[in-house]
Design an enzyme around this catalytic site. Structure first.
Site, PDB file in Angstrom:
ATOM      1  N   ASP A  11      19.038 -14.043  -1.172  1.00  0.00           N
ATOM      2  CA  ASP A  11      20.407 -13.806  -1.612  1.00  0.00           C
ATOM      3  C   ASP A  11      20.728 -14.738  -2.768  1.00  0.00           C
ATOM      4  O   ASP A  11      20.528 -15.952  -2.664  1.00  0.00           O
ATOM      5  CB  ASP A  11      21.391 -14.076  -0.465  1.00  0.00           C
ATOM      6  CG  ASP A  11      21.324 -12.992   0.604  1.00  0.00           C
ATOM      7  OD1 ASP A  11      20.589 -12.011   0.403  1.00  0.00           O
ATOM      8  OD2 ASP A  11      21.996 -13.146   1.634  1.00  0.00           O
ATOM      9  N   ASP A 130      23.258   1.211   4.275  1.00  0.00           N
ATOM     10  CA  ASP A 130      23.771   0.383   5.363  1.00  0.00           C
ATOM     11  C   ASP A 130      24.312   1.335   6.421  1.00  0.00           C
ATOM     12  O   ASP A 130      25.255   2.083   6.157  1.00  0.00           O
ATOM     13  CB  ASP A 130      24.897  -0.532   4.870  1.00  0.00           C
ATOM     14  CG  ASP A 130      24.394  -1.618   3.929  1.00  0.00           C
ATOM     15  OD1 ASP A 130      23.168  -1.866   3.909  1.00  0.00           O
ATOM     16  OD2 ASP A 130      25.219  -2.220   3.212  1.00  0.00           O
TER      17      ASP A 130
END
Lengths: 283, 220
Positions: A11, A130
């Site tokens: 990330d 997702d």
């Protein structure tokens, strides 16, 4: 034999890796290039960089990150987060990314998949999904399916739907069935599906195997399972039971529970073909 | 005179093929200073040429044609100077591709075929290469090494002597072709980590040795 891939996910916020490995002595544990080189040496098969800020400013920063990483690390790089237009795709690929991952933009503007595949090849267009389990009593018209008019009716959740697609980093339900969406995304040109279970993500209790198997069985392209890995067995389950082609993992490696080499040795012993780590590449 | 890799003129053909940057970076890491160009006249003075490529075969042929590169490339290979094809750069060497039933460069006899049905396509990820012949560009690469593949079609050379490496995905296919001055891989050495970089290093060594052999034979 084609091997199953282990893909560390990093990330990035403002050019720095914010969820990186904490168990080795790196000079700068927040430096994307240094972490990328580390995971390359460890035997990571690809790398995913996720821009968690995903703003216009952060995209320029990500381009710089991708350039620096691709000058030093020679394994495939995927960049995701905040990719909205074909121009964003082009800039990331020109900077040295091999693939871009599109999520919200693919739902809001599905043409980005087809146009991206036509211009750059479907091998570099990853559609990230997702997905969240549909709670039976909450299904039906009560779901706030704000996007459904703009997309294809055939994608709508139906009484048999088990997972719903969310966008905007998991904040916005779409009323779209995840399995149907995966199939359409591939039809439009996606070369790979990066599938995250929102229920399993961060729980370290294993991937959503039913979701993974459902999507893997529904599309003719590779599926990367994501969300939930806490033990090596979970990787095995996603690849064997879930029939994923690759596993994305963050916490399991970043926080030092396991090394990639350990994961590969474990998988190898259980009969899953993996690429040996670089220091053992003849093995 | 011995020349170092950075003195050699290494040309990477630019036809907007996508993986140019990583090919150029890999060459830089192993000590070359590649010239990335779409200018066909640069081939005249090249000591080594690399043809990269990802994406669609017919589109790549059109892109080469548009830049007037097809005859110069054939002429370059015929001159006997070192050539490395990567991924699509291998497929384009053959006669025709099933992808859009389009003509290729026709340097290597045989067709380019679609991977068999029933498997996930593209063939994407790390797969092993079994070497069944030798060539300086693949010297010292351990048998069974893994390389990164992304493709839906494969080269099927008629003359099997040039098939130096094979890989299995549903069927065994030619993943490394090498013969005389020609070397080509279906995988991406520039995305295959340490072992991939070794192939670029070997290619530079090969180019250097060919170059000094040529200058010894015909002094400048």
């Amino acid at each position: 034999m084609l091997t199953k891939r282990i893909i560390p996910c990093l990330d990035v916020d403002a050019g720095r890796v914010v969820k990186g490995t904490s168990f080795v002595n790196l000079r700068d544990a927040g430096d994307p290039a240094e972490l990328a080189a580390f995971y390359d040496r460890e035997g990571g098969d690809e790398l995913v960089f996720l821009d968690i800020t995903a703003s216009a400013d952060s995209r320029d920063t990500m381009i710089d990150v991708v350039q620096r990483v691709s000058e030093q690390v020679f394994i495939p790089l995927t960049v995701g987060g905040g990719i909205r237009t074909i121009e964003d795709v082009r800039r990331m690929l020109n900077a040295g990314a091999d693939k871009v991952s599109v999520n919200t933009a693919a739902i809001n503007n599905p043409a980005i998949i087809g146009n991206g595949a036509a211009q750059f090849g479907s091998q570099c267009i990853v559609v990230a999904i997702d997905a969240k389990r549909v709670v039976p009593e909450a299904a039906g018209p009560a779901a706030e399916s704000s996007r459904i008019d703009e997309i294809d009716e055939s994608l709508a959740l139906d009484p048999g739907s088990r997972w719903e697609v969310y966008t905007r980093g998991g904040r916005t339900p779409t009323g779209i069935d995840a399995v149907k969406w995966a199939a359409l995304a591939v039809e439009r040109g996606a070369g790979e599906i990066l599938l995250t279970s929102m229920d399993a993500d961060g729980q370290l209790a294993g991937y959503d195997l039913e979701l993974t198997a459902a999507i893997s069985g529904a599309v003719p392209v590779p599926v990367i399972a994501s969300g939930g890995a806490g033990q090596l067995e979970h990787l095995y389950d996603a690849l064997a039971t879930g029939q994923a082609d690759a596993v994305l993992a963050a916490s399991i490696f970043h926080y030092g529970a396991y090394r990639i080499a350990e994961a590969k040795e474990y998988l190898n012993q259980r009969g899953v073909p993996v690429r040996p780590p670089p220091d053992d590449w003849a093995g | 005179m011995n020349r170092t890799a950075s003195d050699l003129k290494i040309v990477v053909i630019d036809y907007q093929s996508g993986n140019l940057r990583s090919v150029a970076k890999a060459l830089e890491v192993v000590g070359a200073a590649p010239v990335v160009t779409e200018d066909a006249t640069e081939l005249d003075s090249a000591d080594a040429v690399i043809l990269p490529g990802v994406g669609s075969g017919p589109a790549a042929m059109q892109a080469l044609e548009k830049r007037g590169l097809i005859d110069p490339l054939k002429g370059y290979v015929a001159s006997g100077r070192p050539f490395l094809g990567v991924c699509l750069g291998l497929q384009l060497l053959l006669e025709r591709t099933e992808e859009g039933d389009a003509p290729c460069l026709g340097i290597v006899p045989g067709p380019v075929r679609r991977l068999p049905a029933g498997l996930k396509v593209p063939h994407m990820g790390w797969n092993s290469v079994e070497f069944q012949g030798s060539h300086p560009v693949f010297q010292g690469i351990p048998p069974g090494s893994h390389f990164y593949f992304v493709h839906s079609y494969y080269a099927d050379p008629a003359e099997r002597g040039g098939v130096v490496g094979a890989t299995s995905y549903g069927i065994p296919f030619c993943s490394v072709y090498a013969r005389d001055n020609l070397a080509a891989t279906q995988f991406h050495p520039e995305k295959s980590g340490t072992v991939g970089l070794q192939i670029y290093r070997n290619f530079l060594d090969f180019a250097r040795s060919q170059n000094s052999a040529a200058t010894t034979a015909a002094p400048e």
